[in-house]
Scaffold this active site. Structure first.
Site, PDB file in Angstrom:
ATOM      1  N   HIS A 120       0.866  -1.160  -0.088  1.00 26.23           N
ATOM      2  CA  HIS A 120       0.019   0.137  -0.167  1.00 26.23           C
ATOM      3  C   HIS A 120       0.802   1.175  -0.105  1.00 26.23           C
ATOM      4  O   HIS A 120       0.651   2.091  -1.009  1.00 26.23           O
ATOM      5  CB  HIS A 120      -0.791  -0.010   1.194  1.00 26.23           C
ATOM      6  CG  HIS A 120      -1.646   1.137   1.358  1.00 26.23           C
ATOM      7  ND1 HIS A 120      -3.100   1.141   1.239  1.00 26.23           N
ATOM      8  CD2 HIS A 120      -1.497   2.310   1.826  1.00 26.23           C
ATOM      9  CE1 HIS A 120      -3.594   2.386   1.491  1.00 26.23           C
ATOM     10  NE2 HIS A 120      -2.547   2.935   1.820  1.00 26.23           N
ATOM     11  N   GLU A 121       1.862   1.273   0.937  1.00 23.93           N
ATOM     12  CA  GLU A 121       2.778   2.443   0.971  1.00 23.93           C
ATOM     13  C   GLU A 121       3.573   2.743  -0.304  1.00 23.93           C
ATOM     14  O   GLU A 121       4.102   3.603  -0.549  1.00 23.93           O
ATOM     15  CB  GLU A 121       3.553   2.447   2.373  1.00 23.93           C
ATOM     16  CG  GLU A 121       2.643   2.505   3.482  1.00 23.93           C
ATOM     17  CD  GLU A 121       2.018   3.614   3.822  1.00 23.93           C
ATOM     18  OE1 GLU A 121       2.193   4.994   3.063  1.00 23.93           O
ATOM     19  OE2 GLU A 121       0.858   3.541   4.346  1.00 23.93           O
ATOM     20  N   HIS A 161       1.777   4.540  -2.876  1.00 25.35           N
ATOM     21  CA  HIS A 161       1.887   5.805  -2.654  1.00 25.35           C
ATOM     22  C   HIS A 161       3.095   6.449  -3.216  1.00 25.35           C
ATOM     23  O   HIS A 161       3.109   7.354  -3.891  1.00 25.35           O
ATOM     24  CB  HIS A 161       1.761   6.204  -1.151  1.00 25.35           C
ATOM     25  CG  HIS A 161       0.547   5.994  -0.720  1.00 25.35           C
ATOM     26  ND1 HIS A 161      -0.662   6.650  -1.097  1.00 25.35           N
ATOM     27  CD2 HIS A 161      -0.097   5.527   0.326  1.00 25.35           C
ATOM     28  CE1 HIS A 161      -1.691   6.609  -0.447  1.00 25.35           C
ATOM     29  NE2 HIS A 161      -1.401   5.680   0.385  1.00 25.35           N
TER      30      HIS A 161
HETATM   31 ZN   LIG Z   1      -2.346   5.041   2.037  1.00 21.80          ZN
END
Ligand SMILES: [Zn+2]
Length: 376
Positions: free
Chosen positions: A68-69, A72
């Site tokens: 997830h990170e 980003h």
């Molecule tokens: Zn996030």
């Protein structure tokens, strides 16, 4: 909190670090999966199988957050933002961003990348679990896949809550910023909602606690405290950044700083400088040239009976990038260095000569005044 992080591995040029708090959380997750969740989802398996599933589930949770990170971070890098790495601590991950996004569009895409990638990963894991259903035998594997699928969908939904600095709050900020053209106002609203939501969760947690659901209540309470704290500090951070952005170190430095010669004894340093000026750090200057600095911590390391015999020169630390800045450097750089090294004062060096000293106290005083005037 970030100082105790340990680097685990590098991926696509990003450092993945883990905070010590994650070890405790990891053990808690393994335990609750192995003794609670998996036995209730899939009855009649061997206890060893539950523990293996617990460990696999916890590792999968960890990798899901990294994924997830990472998504980003990859989008952020496309917009030219300097990403330092990813740190996992209690309650998830933080992609360490060096600066604010350059535009509302960048912020929107950057924020949406996390929940979308978690949702896609969750759906893919569900699909995989479904395909394996025909093959029959591998219950523990399907169990883990289903658990991770649900987990990633929860991660996507939780992060979409419109409470800054969660992803949903960033999306809200991007929209407000785009509509009004004012980053500060947009951050104030989005983080205000974040702080409000955090307070609401804390209240809910306390209510649950007193109604007898003590464990669930405590979790809600702690998550609420985390959301509220993060919302408040991220708004303050923006104000700070805005207040000193583009201001050079020169503006804050004290030009005729108190300095000590290398041949002064430690006793003289203590009597004539430390007790007089109360600073924790003194530049050491010899014949107009800066040779280093001496700190109170170093003095403490020398036994008192040696103070008269030893001199400042042998104690002095050489100038390095850890204790010096240049007059034209941005104040933000000086603040970052103070934050990282825990030093309240830094030497300002210009061509090998001492130009002055810059102190955290002075910068903070300026910021407080500036914010006070701007609030009017
Ligand atoms: Zn996030």
């Amino acid at each position: 909190m970030f100082n105790k992080a340990v680097t685990l591995f590098r991926i696509f040029g990003f450092e993945v670090k883990v905070d010590w708090s994650w070890l405790i959380l990891g053990a808690l997750i393994v335990w609750s999966l192995a003794t609670g969740l998996f036995p209730s989802w899939y009855e009649g398996l061997d206890p060893a199988a539950y523990w293996a599933m617990g460990v696999a589930g916890a590792v999968g949770l960890f990798l899901s957050i990294v994924f997830h990170e990472l998504c980003h971070s990859i989008v952020a890098r496309r917009f030219g933002l300097d990403m330092k790495g990813i740190t996992l601590f209690l309650f998830g991950g933080v992609a360490e961003m060096g600066d604010e996004p350059p535009s509302p569009r960048a912020e929107f895409l950057l924020a949406v990348a996390g929940p979308v990638s978690s949702a896609v990963l969750g759906a893919a894991l569900f699909g995989l679990g479904f395909l394996l259903r025909g093959s029959g035998a591998v219950t523990p594997v399907r169990g883990i896949l289903n658990y991770l699928a649900i987990l990633n969908l929860v991660l996507a939904v939780f992060n979409l809550i419109p409470a800054f600095p969660l992803d949903g709050g960033r999306l809200l900020r991007a929209v407000l910023w785009g509509l009004k053209g004012d980053l500060r106002g947009a951050t104030r609203i989005a983080s205000g909602i974040g702080a409000g939501l955090g307070a609401g969760l804390m209240f809910l947690g306390a209510a649950q606690f007193f109604l007898g659901r003590s464990v669930g209540g405590l979790w809600t309470l702690v998550v609420g405290m985390f959301v509220r704290g993060a919302a408040k500090s991220s708004y303050r951070q923006l104000l700070f950044r805005r207040a000193v952005e583009g201001v050079p170190v020169r503006k804050f430095m004290v030009a005729d700083a108190v300095s000590v010669g290398p041949r002064a004894s430690i006793e003289e340093l203590v009597d004539d400088y430390v007790y007089k000026y109360h600073f924790k750090m003194y530049p050491v200057v010899d014949g107009g040239q800066l040779v280093g600095c001496v700190t109170l911590d170093q003095v403490k390391g020398v036994p008192r009976e040696d103070w008269a015999a030893r001199n400042v020169g042998e104690l002095a630390q050489a100038c390095s990038r850890e204790n010096t800045v240049r007059p034209d450097d941005d104040v933000l750089k000086a603040l970052a260095l103070m934050n990282r090294t825990g030093r309240g004062r830094l030497l300002v060096v210009d061509g090998g000569k001492l130009a002055g000293v810059i102190a955290l106290k002075d910068i903070l005083g300026f910021i407080a005044l500036k914010l006070d005037l701007e609030e009017q």
